[in-house]
Design a protein around this motif. Sequence first.
Motif, PDB file in Angstrom:
ATOM      1  N   ILE A  73       0.780  -1.180  -0.072  1.00 16.51           N
ATOM      2  CA  ILE A  73       0.029  -0.108   0.007  1.00 16.51           C
ATOM      3  C   ILE A  73       0.949   1.292   0.000  1.00 16.51           C
ATOM      4  O   ILE A  73       0.570   2.158  -0.804  1.00 16.51           O
ATOM      5  CB  ILE A  73      -1.072  -0.004   1.209  1.00 16.51           C
ATOM      6  N   HIS A  74       2.134   1.237   1.063  1.00 13.44           N
ATOM      7  CA  HIS A  74       2.843   2.299   0.795  1.00 13.44           C
ATOM      8  C   HIS A  74       3.562   2.733  -0.526  1.00 13.44           C
ATOM      9  O   HIS A  74       3.501   3.905  -1.289  1.00 13.44           O
ATOM     10  CB  HIS A  74       3.946   2.235   1.871  1.00 13.44           C
ATOM     11  N   ILE A  75       3.884   1.590  -1.235  1.00 11.64           N
ATOM     12  CA  ILE A  75       4.302   1.699  -2.432  1.00 11.64           C
ATOM     13  C   ILE A  75       3.483   2.274  -3.319  1.00 11.64           C
ATOM     14  O   ILE A  75       3.846   3.168  -4.575  1.00 11.64           O
ATOM     15  CB  ILE A  75       5.213   0.449  -2.904  1.00 11.64           C
ATOM     16  N   LEU A  95     -10.007   3.659  -4.931  1.00  5.45           N
ATOM     17  CA  LEU A  95      -8.933   3.190  -4.222  1.00  5.45           C
ATOM     18  C   LEU A  95      -9.091   2.276  -3.177  1.00  5.45           C
ATOM     19  O   LEU A  95      -8.071   1.240  -2.861  1.00  5.45           O
ATOM     20  CB  LEU A  95      -8.298   4.278  -3.607  1.00  5.45           C
ATOM     21  N   TYR A  96     -10.154   2.282  -2.572  1.00  3.64           N
ATOM     22  CA  TYR A  96     -10.349   1.187  -1.359  1.00  3.64           C
ATOM     23  C   TYR A  96     -10.324  -0.052  -2.052  1.00  3.64           C
ATOM     24  O   TYR A  96      -9.716  -1.074  -1.541  1.00  3.64           O
ATOM     25  CB  TYR A  96     -11.805   1.521  -0.763  1.00  3.64           C
ATOM     26  N   SER A  97     -11.011  -0.407  -3.177  1.00  6.53           N
ATOM     27  CA  SER A  97     -10.930  -1.444  -3.660  1.00  6.53           C
ATOM     28  C   SER A  97      -9.673  -1.936  -4.197  1.00  6.53           C
ATOM     29  O   SER A  97      -9.249  -3.247  -3.875  1.00  6.53           O
ATOM     30  CB  SER A  97     -11.867  -1.284  -5.039  1.00  6.53           C
ATOM     31  N   PHE A  98      -8.684  -0.891  -4.738  1.00  6.44           N
ATOM     32  CA  PHE A  98      -7.484  -1.239  -5.323  1.00  6.44           C
ATOM     33  C   PHE A  98      -6.710  -1.664  -3.990  1.00  6.44           C
ATOM     34  O   PHE A  98      -5.928  -2.799  -3.900  1.00  6.44           O
ATOM     35  CB  PHE A  98      -6.851  -0.232  -5.873  1.00  6.44           C
ATOM     36  N   TRP A  99      -6.495  -0.810  -2.970  1.00  4.36           N
ATOM     37  CA  TRP A  99      -6.098  -1.351  -1.864  1.00  4.36           C
ATOM     38  C   TRP A  99      -6.147  -2.478  -0.898  1.00  4.36           C
ATOM     39  O   TRP A  99      -5.351  -3.288  -0.520  1.00  4.36           O
ATOM     40  CB  TRP A  99      -5.750  -0.084  -0.730  1.00  4.36           C
ATOM     41  N   PHE A 100      -7.480  -2.774  -0.595  1.00  2.00           N
ATOM     42  CA  PHE A 100      -7.705  -3.526   0.395  1.00  2.00           C
ATOM     43  C   PHE A 100      -8.474  -4.535  -0.098  1.00  2.00           C
ATOM     44  O   PHE A 100      -8.933  -5.680   0.631  1.00  2.00           O
ATOM     45  CB  PHE A 100      -8.728  -2.898   1.438  1.00  2.00           C
ATOM     46  N   GLU A 101      -8.710  -4.844  -1.398  1.00  2.00           N
ATOM     47  CA  GLU A 101      -9.316  -5.986  -2.046  1.00  2.00           C
ATOM     48  C   GLU A 101      -8.334  -6.729  -3.215  1.00  2.00           C
ATOM     49  O   GLU A 101      -7.555  -7.552  -3.055  1.00  2.00           O
ATOM     50  CB  GLU A 101     -10.647  -5.996  -2.792  1.00  2.00           C
ATOM     51  N   GLU A 102      -8.081  -5.900  -4.081  1.00  2.00           N
ATOM     52  CA  GLU A 102      -7.122  -6.433  -5.201  1.00  2.00           C
ATOM     53  C   GLU A 102      -5.516  -6.546  -4.857  1.00  2.00           C
ATOM     54  O   GLU A 102      -5.045  -7.474  -4.880  1.00  2.00           O
ATOM     55  CB  GLU A 102      -7.174  -5.460  -6.493  1.00  2.00           C
ATOM     56  N   LEU A 103      -5.133  -5.406  -4.299  1.00  2.00           N
ATOM     57  CA  LEU A 103      -3.884  -5.532  -3.946  1.00  2.00           C
ATOM     58  C   LEU A 103      -3.658  -6.369  -2.663  1.00  2.00           C
ATOM     59  O   LEU A 103      -2.433  -7.192  -2.199  1.00  2.00           O
ATOM     60  CB  LEU A 103      -3.316  -3.912  -3.210  1.00  2.00           C
ATOM     61  N   LEU A 104      -4.454  -6.639  -1.919  1.00  5.38           N
ATOM     62  CA  LEU A 104      -4.556  -7.744  -0.816  1.00  5.38           C
ATOM     63  C   LEU A 104      -4.374  -9.013  -1.359  1.00  5.38           C
ATOM     64  O   LEU A 104      -3.507  -9.765  -0.871  1.00  5.38           O
ATOM     65  CB  LEU A 104      -5.729  -7.660  -0.005  1.00  5.38           C
ATOM     66  N   HIS A 105      -5.169  -9.350  -2.360  1.00  5.92           N
ATOM     67  CA  HIS A 105      -5.001 -10.821  -3.071  1.00  5.92           C
ATOM     68  C   HIS A 105      -3.663 -10.958  -3.682  1.00  5.92           C
ATOM     69  O   HIS A 105      -2.593 -11.903  -3.333  1.00  5.92           O
ATOM     70  CB  HIS A 105      -5.968 -11.003  -4.153  1.00  5.92           C
ATOM     71  N   ALA A 106      -3.238  -9.812  -4.500  1.00  3.50           N
ATOM     72  CA  ALA A 106      -1.733  -9.835  -5.026  1.00  3.50           C
ATOM     73  C   ALA A 106      -0.565  -9.944  -4.133  1.00  3.50           C
ATOM     74  O   ALA A 106       0.333 -10.726  -4.339  1.00  3.50           O
ATOM     75  CB  ALA A 106      -1.701  -8.628  -5.966  1.00  3.50           C
ATOM     76  N   SER A 107      -0.746  -9.405  -2.956  1.00  3.47           N
ATOM     77  CA  SER A 107       0.360  -9.357  -2.016  1.00  3.47           C
ATOM     78  C   SER A 107       0.494 -10.630  -1.265  1.00  3.47           C
ATOM     79  O   SER A 107       1.448 -10.795  -0.534  1.00  3.47           O
ATOM     80  CB  SER A 107      -0.169  -8.315  -0.897  1.00  3.47           C
ATOM     81  N   VAL A 126       1.271  -1.196 -11.926  1.00  5.86           N
ATOM     82  CA  VAL A 126       0.601  -0.164 -12.551  1.00  5.86           C
ATOM     83  C   VAL A 126      -0.317  -0.711 -13.059  1.00  5.86           C
ATOM     84  O   VAL A 126      -1.675   0.184 -13.248  1.00  5.86           O
ATOM     85  CB  VAL A 126       1.704   0.226 -13.374  1.00  5.86           C
ATOM     86  N   ARG A 127      -0.650  -1.658 -13.764  1.00  3.68           N
ATOM     87  CA  ARG A 127      -1.870  -2.058 -14.540  1.00  3.68           C
ATOM     88  C   ARG A 127      -3.170  -2.383 -13.561  1.00  3.68           C
ATOM     89  O   ARG A 127      -4.240  -2.328 -14.014  1.00  3.68           O
ATOM     90  CB  ARG A 127      -1.578  -3.455 -15.446  1.00  3.68           C
ATOM     91  N   LEU A 128      -2.853  -3.039 -12.531  1.00  6.51           N
ATOM     92  CA  LEU A 128      -3.849  -3.101 -11.582  1.00  6.51           C
ATOM     93  C   LEU A 128      -4.418  -2.039 -10.958  1.00  6.51           C
ATOM     94  O   LEU A 128      -5.602  -1.835 -10.863  1.00  6.51           O
ATOM     95  CB  LEU A 128      -3.297  -4.072 -10.245  1.00  6.51           C
ATOM     96  N   LEU A 129      -3.689  -1.117 -10.698  1.00  4.37           N
ATOM     97  CA  LEU A 129      -4.188   0.308 -10.410  1.00  4.37           C
ATOM     98  C   LEU A 129      -4.942   1.001 -11.359  1.00  4.37           C
ATOM     99  O   LEU A 129      -6.098   1.323 -11.288  1.00  4.37           O
ATOM    100  CB  LEU A 129      -3.121   1.345  -9.864  1.00  4.37           C
ATOM    101  N   LEU A 130      -4.519   0.814 -12.652  1.00  3.63           N
ATOM    102  CA  LEU A 130      -5.361   1.365 -13.672  1.00  3.63           C
ATOM    103  C   LEU A 130      -6.421   0.580 -13.792  1.00  3.63           C
ATOM    104  O   LEU A 130      -7.661   1.288 -14.315  1.00  3.63           O
ATOM    105  CB  LEU A 130      -4.469   1.445 -15.014  1.00  3.63           C
ATOM    106  N   TYR A 131      -6.530  -0.660 -13.811  1.00  2.00           N
ATOM    107  CA  TYR A 131      -7.826  -1.455 -13.902  1.00  2.00           C
ATOM    108  C   TYR A 131      -8.736  -1.238 -13.020  1.00  2.00           C
ATOM    109  O   TYR A 131      -9.761  -0.951 -13.276  1.00  2.00           O
ATOM    110  CB  TYR A 131      -7.341  -2.991 -13.842  1.00  2.00           C
TER     111      TYR A 131
END
Length: 193
Positions: A73-75, A95-107, A126-131
């Motif tokens: 999330i920091h990055i 952003l909530y969906s990106f940080w706490f759902e999609e990035l959670l799974h990828a992390s 980059v692509r995940l954020l744009l998506y």
Amino acid sequence: MSKYDVFELFTYLRKCPDAYVQPSDFFMKEGLNSIALIYDTYRMVSNDFLKNEFDIPAGFNFRAIQDNHWRAIHISAWLLSHPDFINCPSIENKLYSFWFEELLHASEYVKYNEWISDDERAEEMVRLLLYCCEIIPDGETKDEAADKLSSLSSVDRHKVLKESYEAHERIMNIKREMAEKKAREAANTYGRE
């Protein structure tokens, strides 16, 4: 350069300062204040620096987030400081969906430092954020962008590997059962003689 150019955003992400890679203050006394970083990122994206309401559910448990996910999330907050995302209120509620759902799974499959050090993981972020923000990268169609994200997705790659492993295990079990059956039949034939 054009707005939302993947290569430009990728290059920017790879220059993430060490300060953004620090652990969260939830884990270390001298860690990065993760909540302040999230709120400041919301303010920067919305260009409303007096805003106090954010798209985070009431009672959300920030303490349940693991260190690796916090650092991702920091990055990503560094990535969101790119001029393409500043004063872009249309993405604030995504952003909530990106940080706490999609990035959670990828992390779950990507160590935090790989988001910066590994080319494919940097492009994936980059692509995940744009998506998640429903932004089509410059020079790509929606389908091209989806295909490129899918080919980089750590979650998809893990799923394919897991399915492959499970298929291999099923094949090995069938072979083992066939060998056992053949051995039993041979023993039965031998016993009758």
